[in-house]
Write an enzyme that holds these catalytic residues in place. Structure first.
Site, PDB file in Angstrom:
ATOM      1  CG  HIS A 179      -0.279   0.070   2.546  1.00  0.00           C
ATOM      2  ND1 HIS A 179       0.016  -1.064   3.273  1.00  0.00           N
ATOM      3  CD2 HIS A 179       0.164   1.099   3.308  1.00  0.00           C
ATOM      4  CE1 HIS A 179       0.594  -0.719   4.423  1.00  0.00           C
ATOM      5  NE2 HIS A 179       0.710   0.596   4.449  1.00  0.00           N
ATOM      6  CG  HIS A 188       3.992   4.375   5.426  1.00  0.00           C
ATOM      7  ND1 HIS A 188       3.108   4.866   6.363  1.00  0.00           N
ATOM      8  CD2 HIS A 188       3.562   3.113   5.161  1.00  0.00           C
ATOM      9  CE1 HIS A 188       2.194   3.941   6.656  1.00  0.00           C
ATOM     10  NE2 HIS A 188       2.445   2.867   5.925  1.00  0.00           N
ATOM     11  CD  GLU A 219       3.761  -0.828   7.349  1.00  0.00           C
ATOM     12  OE1 GLU A 219       3.113  -0.059   6.620  1.00  0.00           O
ATOM     13  OE2 GLU A 219       3.259  -1.460   8.302  1.00  0.00           O
TER      14      GLU A 219
END
Lengths: 136, 136
Positions: B7, B79, B130
């Site tokens: 994502h 992010h 991430e």
């Protein structure tokens, strides 16, 4: 209306270092650098199974990303690109809802040879959004 | 090493307005808001054919994204999340190359119930990264 996430663009201060980071560090497949003088950028594509990351570095004078890099010397996420199948219909729909299209509002031929438009980040939660027309 | 882009996270100042922008404006399928009190965020998922956008808004006191929103009141890209199949091997590989893992360096259970780590943006071209462990 929008389809796939075509790419996330990240402006980087050092294209060779960024390529190494994504290839040796993160273990991804990266392309050789591609100069796009008509767009004022050099690009490296990071190929992921479902989309790609475009690492961008300014090329030549008046690069459209020179200002971004001056403000963000370490680099940073620059825009996201969503695919649409009818860019004029998408534009007109968004304009009717008050969204602002950058430039003169007419699609240009983008870095992939396809029609693109950019939408004002202030209308999209602080995120610069590119729309790219792809085959239906 | 990295696999899919899981994502892109975008912090937004008004989750209802951002949901409407992505559903009515961009014509995407969006989820209902989901409160994740243990992560200090409320999330709306924008479902795209190949990945998803996560719209994030602070929840409660000490939200980890409160500072970002204070610095970027219009919101912005926060992010990117890449999938890995072995998060400890990925971490050790990256640390051996000098990349810094945020926090104590141990994976935490992330918003999707899977182990995650965050990598220092200064080591990744100004981009907070991430890593999320998914099944091989």
């Amino acid at each position: 209306m929008i389809g796939r996430l075509n790419h996330v663009a990240i402006v980087v201060p050092d294209l060779a270092a960024a390529s190494a980071l994504y290839s040796t560090g993160l273990g991804a497949t990266v392309s050789a650098p591609v100069d796009l003088p008509e767009h004022g950028v050099t690009t490296v594509f990071v190929m992921l199974p479902n989309t790609k990351i475009e690492l961008l570095h300014p090329l030549g004078e008046n690069s459209p990303i020179a200002g971004f890099l001056a403000k963000n010397p370490a680099g940073g996420m620059h825009h996201v690109c969503y695919e649409v199948t009818d860019i004029l219909a998408a534009r007109d729909h968004l304009k009717a809802q008050g969204a602002r299209v950058l430039g003169d509002g007419e699609p240009k031929i983008g870095a992939h040879g396809l029609p693109v438009l950019f939408l004002h980040p202030k209308d999209f939660c602080g995120t610069l959004v590119e729309l790219e027309q792809v085959a239906a």
